[in-house]
Design an enzyme around this catalytic site. Structure first.
Site, PDB file in Angstrom:
ATOM      1  N   ASP A 176       1.210  -7.428  38.703  1.00 13.88           N
ATOM      2  CA  ASP A 176      -0.059  -7.291  39.405  1.00 13.88           C
ATOM      3  C   ASP A 176      -1.056  -8.176  38.663  1.00 13.88           C
ATOM      4  OD1 ASP A 176      -2.518  -6.596  40.436  1.00 13.88           O
ATOM      5  OD2 ASP A 176      -2.357  -4.451  40.004  1.00 13.88           O
ATOM      6  N   LYS A 209     -10.977 -10.175  43.654  1.00 15.58           N
ATOM      7  CA  LYS A 209     -11.438 -10.284  42.271  1.00 15.58           C
ATOM      8  C   LYS A 209     -11.736 -11.748  41.925  1.00 15.58           C
ATOM      9  CE  LYS A 209     -10.845  -5.859  41.873  1.00 15.58           C
ATOM     10  NZ  LYS A 209      -9.526  -5.279  41.764  1.00 15.58           N
ATOM     11  N   TRP A 243      -5.009   1.002  37.108  1.00 16.55           N
ATOM     12  CA  TRP A 243      -4.249   0.378  38.194  1.00 16.55           C
ATOM     13  C   TRP A 243      -2.752   0.479  37.934  1.00 16.55           C
ATOM     14  CZ3 TRP A 243      -6.990   0.361  42.216  1.00 16.55           C
ATOM     15  CH2 TRP A 243      -8.346   0.043  42.174  1.00 16.55           C
TER      16      TRP A 243
HETATM   17  C1  LIG Z   1      -8.785  -3.989  42.115  1.00 21.04           C
HETATM   18  C2  LIG Z   1      -7.407  -3.915  41.627  1.00 21.04           C
HETATM   19  C3  LIG Z   1      -6.373  -3.327  42.386  1.00 21.04           C
HETATM   20  C4  LIG Z   1      -6.609  -2.680  43.735  1.00 21.04           C
HETATM   21  O1  LIG Z   1      -6.956  -3.610  44.679  1.00 21.04           O
HETATM   22  P1  LIG Z   1      -7.225  -3.199  46.202  1.00 21.04           P
HETATM   23  O2  LIG Z   1      -7.171  -4.529  46.880  1.00 21.04           O
HETATM   24  O3  LIG Z   1      -8.562  -2.552  46.231  1.00 21.04           O
HETATM   25  O4  LIG Z   1      -6.155  -2.276  46.644  1.00 21.04           O
HETATM   26  C5  LIG Z   1      -5.103  -3.339  41.861  1.00 21.04           C
HETATM   27  N1  LIG Z   1      -4.847  -3.851  40.654  1.00 21.04           N
HETATM   28  C6  LIG Z   1      -5.800  -4.416  39.893  1.00 21.04           C
HETATM   29  C7  LIG Z   1      -5.464  -4.986  38.559  1.00 21.04           C
HETATM   30  C8  LIG Z   1      -7.114  -4.454  40.354  1.00 21.04           C
HETATM   31  O5  LIG Z   1      -8.087  -5.015  39.616  1.00 21.04           O
END
Ligand SMILES: *Cc1c(COP(=O)(O)O)cnc(C)c1O
Length: 354
Positions: free
Chosen positions: A165, A189, A98
């Site tokens: 993030d 998540k 990511w």
């Molecule tokens: C799943 C995830 C993403 C991407 O998320 P989307 O909503 O599918 O774009 C980005 N960063 C992390 C750390 C993730 O676990």
């Protein structure tokens, strides 16, 4: 009963799902479904304000920050962050897939300094002791690396704006929001269904880039309109609200952190003890949310057999990501400790067979 270890979309509190189903049938006593009522109705407006206020309460968000709910997933934040904050150069910590995707987007807007990377050991640790260029516009980090199972558990002290993030460990522990100019998380998540990202943004950090921003890509647009510039992802926002209300009843992020520590300790303890398994992540970098492990060298050929065994015992979603292999147990807030104990029981039963 199924034991849900999926990485995302992932387990949610039953209460949050039940309340959302009820709202789909009859939203806030209106006699209309949440899915068919205007986002400008006073009932939905109240839900949006409540969701923003609840995020602020749970994380003690200081004055001067705004909470946004935007569509497009965390992946859209990769580009919006660079669009809004990168004038010339940005610093990124490369801790996994990511983080790499965020770096790729940032490069479309300016120079990117990768301050450190753990790619040399398949992202099995969090790099330490790197230096950060003080002429960078911001440092971007990924606090929890969902695929590789590593986590940054401290709030970095840096001399430039910090952007994180937190998609997969958002609301799993307290964070000092004042250390960040922006935090973002895809809801699916740990705090809700797919369809919205939660963004916490410091208002006076904006407006420093010289480029022209398209309206929808500009955080200021969404701040000015309280996440209602266009139709927000109403269902996702509502379910996030229900999930956060459940979290408040668990003692908030302080309460859930205690449980999350206990759960992670239990599971890593068993992986270390059990002769069949080994963890893939170094101690000190291990995630409390995504626990990655593989078969011990001498038992490599049991990979598929264990997966089938676990599936036959109603354990769902523990196949590891293809870039790590083996297994990954995602043990987010809503996963009860009893599910960890159950998984451990299944691991021990499998050990006895071999
Ligand atoms: C799943 C995830 C993403 C991407 O998320 P989307 O909503 O599918 O774009 C980005 N960063 C992390 C750390 C993730 O676990």
């Amino acid at each position: 009963m199924k034991y849900n270890f999926y990485a995302g979309p992932a387990i949610l509190p039953k209460e949050a799902i039940d309340n959302s189903i009820e709202a789909i049938k009859n939203f806030a006593g209106t006699g209309l479904s949440l899915l068919e009522i205007s986002h400008r109705s006073k009932e939905f407006d109240a839900a949006m304000l409540d969701a923003q206020a609840t995020v602020k309460r749970l994380l003690n968000v200081p004055d001067g920050y705004e909470v946004l709910f935007l569509g497009g997933g965390a992946s859209t934040q990769f580009l919006m962050v660079a669009y809004n904050f990168l004038e010339k150069k940005a610093a990124y910590l490369d801790t996994g897939a990511w983080a790499s995707k965020a770096i790729k987007e940032a490069k479309l807007f300016g120079e990117v300094a990768v301050v450190a990377s753990s790619k040399d050991k398949n992202y099995s640790y969090i790099p330490k002791g790197f230096s950060i260029p003080d002429d960078a516009d911001y440092l971007h980090i990924t606090t929890n690396n969902t695929i590789y199972g590593t986590e940054i558990l401290e709030d970095f002290d840096v001399n430039i704006p910090l952007i994180a993030d937190m998609s997969s460990d958002f609301m799993s522990r307290p964070v000092d929001v004042s250390k960040y100019d922006m935090i973002y998380a895809g809801a699916q998540k740990n705090v809700g269904p797919a369809g919205t990202s939660v963004i916490i943004i410091k208002k006076d950090a904006l407006g420093k880039v010289s480029r022209t921003l398209p309206t929808m890509m500009n955080y200021q647009t969404h701040i000015d309109k309280g996440s209602m510039f266009n139709t927000p992802p109403v269902y996702a926002v509502y379910t996030v609200l229900q999930t956060l209300k459940w979290l408040e009843k668990q003692g908030g992020v302080e309460g859930i952190e205690k449980v999350n520590i206990e759960k992670a300790d239990l599971l890593y303890g068993e992986i270390e003890r059990n002769k069949l398994f080994v963890p893939t992540v170094e101690p000190g970098s291990r995630s409390r949310m995504n626990v990655c492990f593989v078969m011990n060298e001498n038992y490599k050929d049991l990979d598929k057999e264990f997966l089938d065994f676990a599936t036959s015992k109603d354990i769902m979603g523990i196949k590891g990501h293809r870039s790590v292999g083996g297994f990954r147990a995602s043990i987010y807030n809503a996963l009860p400790k009893s599910s960890i104990e159950y998984l451990i029981g299944v691991m021990q039963e499998f050990e006895k067979k071999h």
